[in-house]
Design a protein around this motif. Structure first.
Motif, short mmCIF file in Angstrom:
data_model
loop_
_atom_site.label_atom_id
_atom_site.label_comp_id
_atom_site.label_asym_id
_atom_site.label_seq_id
_atom_site.Cartn_x
_atom_site.Cartn_y
_atom_site.Cartn_z
N THR A 254 0.83 -1.21 0.00
CA THR A 254 0.00 0.00 0.00
C THR A 254 0.85 1.25 0.00
OG1 THR A 254 -1.69 -1.21 1.25
CG2 THR A 254 -1.87 1.19 1.19
N ALA A 255 1.94 1.22 0.78
CA ALA A 255 2.83 2.38 0.85
C ALA A 255 3.46 2.67 -0.51
CB ALA A 255 3.92 2.14 1.89
N ALA A 256 3.90 1.61 -1.21
CA ALA A 256 4.49 1.81 -2.53
C ALA A 256 3.47 2.38 -3.51
CB ALA A 256 5.03 0.47 -3.05
N TRP A 257 2.23 1.92 -3.42
CA TRP A 257 1.18 2.36 -4.33
C TRP A 257 0.86 3.85 -4.11
CZ3 TRP A 257 -2.58 -1.62 -6.49
CH2 TRP A 257 -3.40 -1.06 -7.46
N VAL A 258 0.62 4.22 -2.84
CA VAL A 258 0.17 5.60 -2.58
C VAL A 258 1.29 6.62 -2.71
CG1 VAL A 258 -1.65 4.76 -1.05
CG2 VAL A 258 0.52 5.50 -0.06
N THR A 259 2.56 6.19 -2.64
CA THR A 259 3.65 7.16 -2.72
C THR A 259 3.56 7.97 -4.00
OG1 THR A 259 5.13 5.81 -1.35
CG2 THR A 259 6.15 7.46 -2.77
N MET A 260 3.39 7.30 -5.14
CA MET A 260 3.26 8.03 -6.39
C MET A 260 1.83 8.41 -6.70
SD MET A 260 6.08 6.49 -9.03
CE MET A 260 5.86 7.90 -10.12
N MET A 261 0.87 7.62 -6.27
CA MET A 261 -0.53 7.92 -6.58
C MET A 261 -0.99 9.20 -5.88
SD MET A 261 -3.91 5.52 -6.12
CE MET A 261 -3.79 5.44 -4.33
N LEU A 262 -0.60 9.38 -4.62
CA LEU A 262 -1.00 10.56 -3.88
C LEU A 262 0.12 11.60 -3.79
CD1 LEU A 262 -3.00 8.91 -0.94
CD2 LEU A 262 -3.81 9.61 -3.20
N GLY A 263 1.35 11.13 -3.67
CA GLY A 263 2.47 12.07 -3.54
C GLY A 263 2.72 12.88 -4.78
N SER A 264 2.26 12.40 -5.94
CA SER A 264 2.45 13.13 -7.19
C SER A 264 1.35 14.14 -7.46
CB SER A 264 2.48 12.14 -8.37
OG SER A 264 3.49 11.18 -8.19
N ILE A 265 0.26 14.09 -6.70
CA ILE A 265 -0.85 15.01 -6.96
C ILE A 265 -0.47 16.47 -6.67
CG2 ILE A 265 -3.16 15.68 -6.15
CD1 ILE A 265 -3.85 12.72 -6.00
N PRO A 266 0.18 16.78 -5.53
CA PRO A 266 0.56 18.17 -5.28
C PRO A 266 1.87 18.54 -5.97
CG PRO A 266 1.13 16.86 -3.38
CD PRO A 266 0.48 15.92 -4.35
N GLN A 267 1.91 18.45 -7.28
CA GLN A 267 3.11 18.74 -8.05
C GLN A 267 2.83 19.85 -9.05
OE1 GLN A 267 6.14 17.75 -7.79
NE2 GLN A 267 6.10 15.91 -6.52
N GLN A 268 3.80 20.73 -9.24
CA GLN A 268 3.60 21.86 -10.12
C GLN A 268 3.43 21.45 -11.58
OE1 GLN A 268 2.89 24.90 -9.70
NE2 GLN A 268 3.28 25.79 -11.72
N ASP A 269 4.12 20.40 -12.03
CA ASP A 269 3.98 20.00 -13.44
C ASP A 269 2.56 19.53 -13.74
OD1 ASP A 269 4.25 16.68 -13.57
OD2 ASP A 269 5.17 17.61 -11.82
N VAL A 270 1.94 18.80 -12.80
CA VAL A 270 0.55 18.39 -12.97
C VAL A 270 -0.36 19.61 -12.96
CG1 VAL A 270 -1.33 17.01 -12.00
CG2 VAL A 270 1.01 16.15 -11.89
N PHE A 271 -0.12 20.51 -12.00
CA PHE A 271 -0.93 21.72 -11.88
C PHE A 271 -0.81 22.60 -13.13
CE2 PHE A 271 -1.42 26.17 -10.60
CZ PHE A 271 -2.62 26.14 -9.90
N GLN A 272 0.41 22.69 -13.70
CA GLN A 272 0.60 23.51 -14.90
C GLN A 272 -0.25 23.01 -16.06
OE1 GLN A 272 5.01 23.39 -14.99
NE2 GLN A 272 4.90 25.57 -15.44
N ARG A 273 -0.35 21.70 -16.20
CA ARG A 273 -1.13 21.16 -17.31
C ARG A 273 -2.62 21.43 -17.11
NH1 ARG A 273 3.36 20.39 -17.10
NH2 ARG A 273 4.70 19.62 -18.75
N VAL A 274 -3.06 21.37 -15.87
CA VAL A 274 -4.44 21.72 -15.57
C VAL A 274 -4.71 23.19 -15.89
CG1 VAL A 274 -6.08 22.05 -13.68
CG2 VAL A 274 -4.77 19.91 -13.84
N GLN A 275 -3.81 24.06 -15.43
CA GLN A 275 -4.01 25.50 -15.61
C GLN A 275 -3.78 25.96 -17.05
OE1 GLN A 275 -5.15 27.73 -13.29
NE2 GLN A 275 -5.51 25.93 -12.03
N SER A 276 -3.04 25.21 -17.84
CA SER A 276 -2.74 25.61 -19.21
C SER A 276 -3.90 25.34 -20.17
CB SER A 276 -1.49 24.88 -19.71
OG SER A 276 -0.36 25.22 -18.92
N ALA A 277 -4.86 24.56 -19.75
CA ALA A 277 -5.97 24.18 -20.62
C ALA A 277 -6.84 25.38 -20.97
CB ALA A 277 -6.83 23.10 -19.95
N LYS A 278 -7.45 25.31 -22.14
CA LYS A 278 -8.29 26.41 -22.61
C LYS A 278 -9.58 26.52 -21.82
CE LYS A 278 -8.37 26.88 -27.04
NZ LYS A 278 -8.71 26.70 -28.48
#
Length: 496
Positions: A230-254
């Motif tokens: 479970t720890a291995a799964w959530v590390t990237m599944m949840l730990g990657s959510i608060p990332q600027q690269d993900v946020f940038q793609r959300v904010q760059s959308a039309k």
């Protein structure tokens, strides 16, 4: 000849990035492409950003050693992260019209939380970008047949990616990602056809892998094993959510709908194509078992490149290394840009005082240059594998940034005191186990840190408030969860 094709492709892709740089006129263009990206570009840049060195080299190496159980973090956790972002975070964050994810923490919890979460996010990128630069050194070394050292390849790769990222920002990243997604897909499918023919067909490879128990995903029915899984799964599944690269793609959308579905579609594409390199690497055990045996314990990341160099025709080599370079370049450019933008906006800008937009853009480019130099030095000095570098990168954001983000969006009673206690509890628990705990703890450090962070948020928000906190303006919470007229069905809408 292979090296010549690789150099030509490299030059053309850098030229495309520099052409895209002509669209950058201000900081919003540099950071989030002026919020002009259509659905196909957003989907492409989400997919291409995550399809990096670890997907082509790191994941297959882990799969050969441990089967699906060893790659639960990536691609399983990583692809679910993108889908969760699209379903639960893209819409509310898009409605706030922010430049960085650090801006959300400031608006929701104040300056102190903004600084701590931003620093955690920036630090998390060291491992991710370092993995891409390490892979560039490996690729240039392989395709030049040793004429270019791994160190030389790292320096060539990082400096050339810096050129178009420095000038083009998110516009250059997005346009090159679209081109590189096409190259990745065509290259992976082409080399997949070539390699499956050498191995006797797809069915033969899958049957052999099944007999070797490589498709066993789930852990043993043991509490420690289940917690570790479970720890291995959530590390990237949840730990990657608060990332600027993900946020940038959300904010760059039309539009908001593009932000949502671009992330979901990109995550689905990533999950599907991430299995192609695993198939290729396992095929090597049938095509050249002696080579695999020699590299599996020493340098398993070299198995797939060696298979292609030794057994595939030139056109297949060109397609494979074109796809590999595309994967690395798209991921590296995005992960160089993201921490540089958020550090400038959320740490540097308040320290420098009022800045014109031109000076802020210059500061972002200066930080991008500085971060590139630092992360290249880190990659040169690091001894970790590509897969380990990426998997470890998200632990700090998991224990410090995820809970404040999730509760900040969905729990109106979350307070500044709760966020501060969440960050402190998560960080101290994680560091305490890492530095003073056993080598193999019953509960992995990052999972214990996540649980402590969750406890800190709940207790800190419900107990009497010793830390001054202004309840977020109702307008802020309402803005995150207000559905647009089009989304509510009052007017027609389109997602492109």
């Amino acid at each position: 000849m292979l090296l010549g094709f690789v150099i030509l492709y490299w030059v053309v892709s850098v030229a495309i990035g520099l052409w895209a740089a002509t669209r950058v006129h201000n900081t919003r263009d540099f950071a989030i492409a002026g919020r002009h990206l259509p659905i196909y570009i957003v989907t492409a840049t989400v997919f291409a950003t995550w399809f990096g060195a670890e997907t082509v080299l790191g994941i297959p190496a882990a799969f050969l050693q441990e089967g699906l159980h060893g790659v639960v973090a990536d691609p399983f956790g990583a692809s679910l992260c993108l889908i969760l972002v699209g379903l639960f975070f893209a819409a509310p964050l898009y409605r706030l019209n922010l430049l960085t994810i650090g801006d959300f923490y400031r608006k929701r919890f104040g300056r102190a939380v903004e600084i701590m979460t931003t620093l955690a996010i920036v630090l998390s990128y060291l491992g991710w970008v370092g993995a891409q630069i390490t892979a560039l050194g490996l690729v240039f070394n392989v395709v030049s047949d040793g004429q270019i050292s791994r160190l030389g390849g790292m320096l060539i790769g990082s400096s050339s990616i810096l050129i178009y990222t420095l000038f083009g920002g998110m516009w250059a990243v997005a346009i090159t990602d679209f081109v590189q997604m096409i190259v990745i897909m065509l290259g992976m499918l082409w080399i997949g056809g070539e390699v499956s023919g050498l191995a006797g067909g797809v069915g033969v490879v899958l049957q052999h892998a099944a007999q070797a128990d490589k498709f066993n995903l789930w852990p043993a029915l043991d509490l420690k094993a289940v917690i570790g899984f479970t720890a291995a799964w959530v590390t990237m599944m949840l730990g990657s959510i608060p990332q600027q690269d993900v946020f940038q793609r959300v904010q760059s959308a039309k539009t908001e709908r593009i932000a949502v579905w671009g992330s979901v579609l990109g995550g689905c594409l990533y999950f599907m194509f991430a299995f192609v390199p695993m198939f290729l690497a396992y095929s090597a055990t049938l095509i050249d078992p002696k080579m695999v045996q020699g590299l599996i314990d020493q340098d398993p990341q070299m198995i797939l490149p060696r298979l292609v160099i030794d057994h595939a025709p030139l056109i297949a080599q060109v397609m494979f290394f074109g796809a590999l370079l595309s994967a690395i370049k798209s991921c590296a450019s995005a992960t160089l840009l993201a921490p540089s933008v958020t550090f400038t906006e959320n740490i540097l800008k308040p320290m420098l005082g009022p800045l014109t937009d031109h000076r802020l853009l210059t500061a972002m480019r200066t930080v991008t240059l500085t971060f590139t130099v630092l992360v290249t030095l880190y990659a040169i000095d690091s001894k970790a594998s590509i897969f380990q570098m990426v998997a470890n990168a998200y632990q700090i954001t998991l224990v410090m940034a995820f809970v404040p983000l999730a509760f900040g969006v969905y729990w109106q009673r979350a307070t500044k005191q709760g966020a501060l206690l969440s960050i402190f509890a998560g960080l101290m628990t994680w560091l305490g186990i890492l530095l003073a705990g056993p080598d193999d703890p019953f509960i992995p450090a990052q999972f214990a840190g996540l649980l402590a962070s969750l406890t800190g948020m709940i207790l800190g928000s419900l107990l009497p408030q010793w830390v001054a906190h202004e309840i977020p303006e109702r307008d802020l919470h309402a803005a995150m969860h207000r559905r647009s007229a089009a989304q509510a069905g009052h007017v027609p809408h389109r997602i492109y």
